[in-house]
Design a protein around this motif. Sequence first.
Motif, PDB file in Angstrom:
ATOM      1  N   ILE A   5      -4.031  25.753  86.711  1.00  0.00           N
ATOM      2  CA  ILE A   5      -5.051  26.658  86.259  1.00  0.00           C
ATOM      3  C   ILE A   5      -6.111  25.879  86.574  1.00  0.00           C
ATOM      4  O   ILE A   5      -6.646  24.625  86.132  1.00  0.00           O
ATOM      5  CB  ILE A   5      -5.156  26.923  84.555  1.00  0.00           C
ATOM      6  N   ASN A   6      -6.954  26.568  87.313  1.00  0.00           N
ATOM      7  CA  ASN A   6      -8.184  25.854  88.108  1.00  0.00           C
ATOM      8  C   ASN A   6      -9.256  26.821  87.417  1.00  0.00           C
ATOM      9  O   ASN A   6      -9.352  28.054  87.464  1.00  0.00           O
ATOM     10  CB  ASN A   6      -8.360  25.865  89.144  1.00  0.00           C
ATOM     11  N   PRO A   7     -10.131  26.207  86.567  1.00  0.00           N
ATOM     12  CA  PRO A   7     -11.284  27.012  86.230  1.00  0.00           C
ATOM     13  C   PRO A   7     -12.275  27.479  87.118  1.00  0.00           C
ATOM     14  O   PRO A   7     -12.953  28.520  86.945  1.00  0.00           O
ATOM     15  CB  PRO A   7     -12.241  25.929  85.077  1.00  0.00           C
ATOM     16  N   LEU A   8     -12.235  27.050  88.179  1.00  0.00           N
ATOM     17  CA  LEU A   8     -13.168  27.606  89.333  1.00  0.00           C
ATOM     18  C   LEU A   8     -12.496  28.705  90.211  1.00  0.00           C
ATOM     19  O   LEU A   8     -13.385  29.023  90.906  1.00  0.00           O
ATOM     20  CB  LEU A   8     -13.975  26.347  90.155  1.00  0.00           C
ATOM     21  N   VAL A   9     -11.539  28.924  89.791  1.00  0.00           N
ATOM     22  CA  VAL A   9     -10.948  30.186  90.700  1.00  0.00           C
ATOM     23  C   VAL A   9     -11.423  31.665  90.074  1.00  0.00           C
ATOM     24  O   VAL A   9     -11.705  31.824  88.987  1.00  0.00           O
ATOM     25  CB  VAL A   9      -9.357  30.455  90.152  1.00  0.00           C
ATOM     26  N   LEU A  10     -12.093  32.244  90.959  1.00  0.00           N
ATOM     27  CA  LEU A  10     -12.632  33.606  91.055  1.00  0.00           C
ATOM     28  C   LEU A  10     -11.348  34.737  90.825  1.00  0.00           C
ATOM     29  O   LEU A  10     -10.473  34.628  91.411  1.00  0.00           O
ATOM     30  CB  LEU A  10     -13.349  33.925  92.059  1.00  0.00           C
ATOM     31  N   PRO A  11     -12.081  35.775  89.952  1.00  0.00           N
ATOM     32  CA  PRO A  11     -10.982  36.725  89.757  1.00  0.00           C
ATOM     33  C   PRO A  11     -10.669  37.615  91.350  1.00  0.00           C
ATOM     34  O   PRO A  11     -11.804  37.647  92.096  1.00  0.00           O
ATOM     35  CB  PRO A  11     -11.506  37.571  88.736  1.00  0.00           C
ATOM     36  N   ASP A  12      -9.844  38.208  91.259  1.00  0.00           N
ATOM     37  CA  ASP A  12      -9.529  39.086  92.477  1.00  0.00           C
ATOM     38  C   ASP A  12     -10.885  40.137  92.402  1.00  0.00           C
ATOM     39  O   ASP A  12     -10.795  41.054  91.773  1.00  0.00           O
ATOM     40  CB  ASP A  12      -8.204  39.675  92.384  1.00  0.00           C
ATOM     41  N   PRO A  13     -11.286  40.372  93.751  1.00  0.00           N
ATOM     42  CA  PRO A  13     -12.455  41.496  93.830  1.00  0.00           C
ATOM     43  C   PRO A  13     -11.939  42.723  93.682  1.00  0.00           C
ATOM     44  O   PRO A  13     -12.434  43.670  93.404  1.00  0.00           O
ATOM     45  CB  PRO A  13     -12.942  41.161  95.307  1.00  0.00           C
ATOM     46  N   LEU A  15      -9.479  43.858  91.846  1.00  0.00           N
ATOM     47  CA  LEU A  15      -9.353  44.294  90.376  1.00  0.00           C
ATOM     48  C   LEU A  15     -10.620  44.537  89.654  1.00  0.00           C
ATOM     49  O   LEU A  15     -10.853  45.457  88.927  1.00  0.00           O
ATOM     50  CB  LEU A  15      -8.539  43.103  89.764  1.00  0.00           C
ATOM     51  N   ILE A  16     -11.543  43.752  90.320  1.00  0.00           N
ATOM     52  CA  ILE A  16     -12.908  44.147  89.664  1.00  0.00           C
ATOM     53  C   ILE A  16     -13.304  45.499  90.092  1.00  0.00           C
ATOM     54  O   ILE A  16     -13.989  46.342  89.209  1.00  0.00           O
ATOM     55  CB  ILE A  16     -13.872  42.909  89.950  1.00  0.00           C
ATOM     56  N   ILE A  17     -13.027  45.891  91.352  1.00  0.00           N
ATOM     57  CA  ILE A  17     -13.620  47.143  91.679  1.00  0.00           C
ATOM     58  C   ILE A  17     -12.797  48.315  91.170  1.00  0.00           C
ATOM     59  O   ILE A  17     -13.449  49.117  90.414  1.00  0.00           O
ATOM     60  CB  ILE A  17     -13.427  47.387  93.160  1.00  0.00           C
ATOM     61  N   TRP A  18     -11.509  48.274  91.022  1.00  0.00           N
ATOM     62  CA  TRP A  18     -10.756  49.343  90.203  1.00  0.00           C
ATOM     63  C   TRP A  18     -10.819  49.145  88.814  1.00  0.00           C
ATOM     64  O   TRP A  18     -10.903  50.296  88.179  1.00  0.00           O
ATOM     65  CB  TRP A  18      -9.198  48.827  90.440  1.00  0.00           C
ATOM     66  N   SER A  19     -11.208  48.310  88.031  1.00  0.00           N
ATOM     67  CA  SER A  19     -11.551  48.285  86.495  1.00  0.00           C
ATOM     68  C   SER A  19     -12.977  48.855  86.477  1.00  0.00           C
ATOM     69  O   SER A  19     -13.133  49.652  85.538  1.00  0.00           O
ATOM     70  CB  SER A  19     -11.780  46.478  86.119  1.00  0.00           C
TER      71      SER A  19
END
Length: 169
Positions: A5-13, A15-19
């Motif tokens: 687990i890396n805290p600097l990992v960004l979520p998947d774009p 997933l953000i668009i569909w959410s």
Amino acid sequence: MLLDINPLVLPDPGLIIWSTLAFLILIFLLGKFAWKPIMKAIGEREQGIAEAIASAEKVKAEMAQLKNENEALLAKAREERAVLIKEAKETSDKMVAEARAKAKSEYDRILADAQSAIEQQKNAAITDVKNQVGNLVIEVAEKVLRKELSNRAAQEGYIKELADGVKLN
């Protein structure tokens, strides 16, 4: 270690668009179909609460008015009671005064009648005594005169003396 687990990992774009798209569709559907009935129900609820508050205020005002009317009626009843008690006392006092005056008048009348009866009886007794004394005086005088005037010459002298003592008008 399988999970890194890396805290600097960004979520998947994607997933953000569909959410975001699902959220906007949900908001649109809620606004189109649910928002108006919810707002209508809230409005009706607010109106019902406002009417209940107004009704409660109206009932409260009516209760205050009834309380004031009751207090006014009680005060009036107290005043009427005081007036009735005062009138009853005055009537009672008047009746007592009238009874006293009547009793005094009756006492005075009885006393006057008794005094009059006593005076009449006294006068009758005095008249009776005078009559008896007069009769006794006549009897005594008759006896005295018979004794002194037993002779004719003395009797004529006494008559002459009486005739001289009588003055004619």
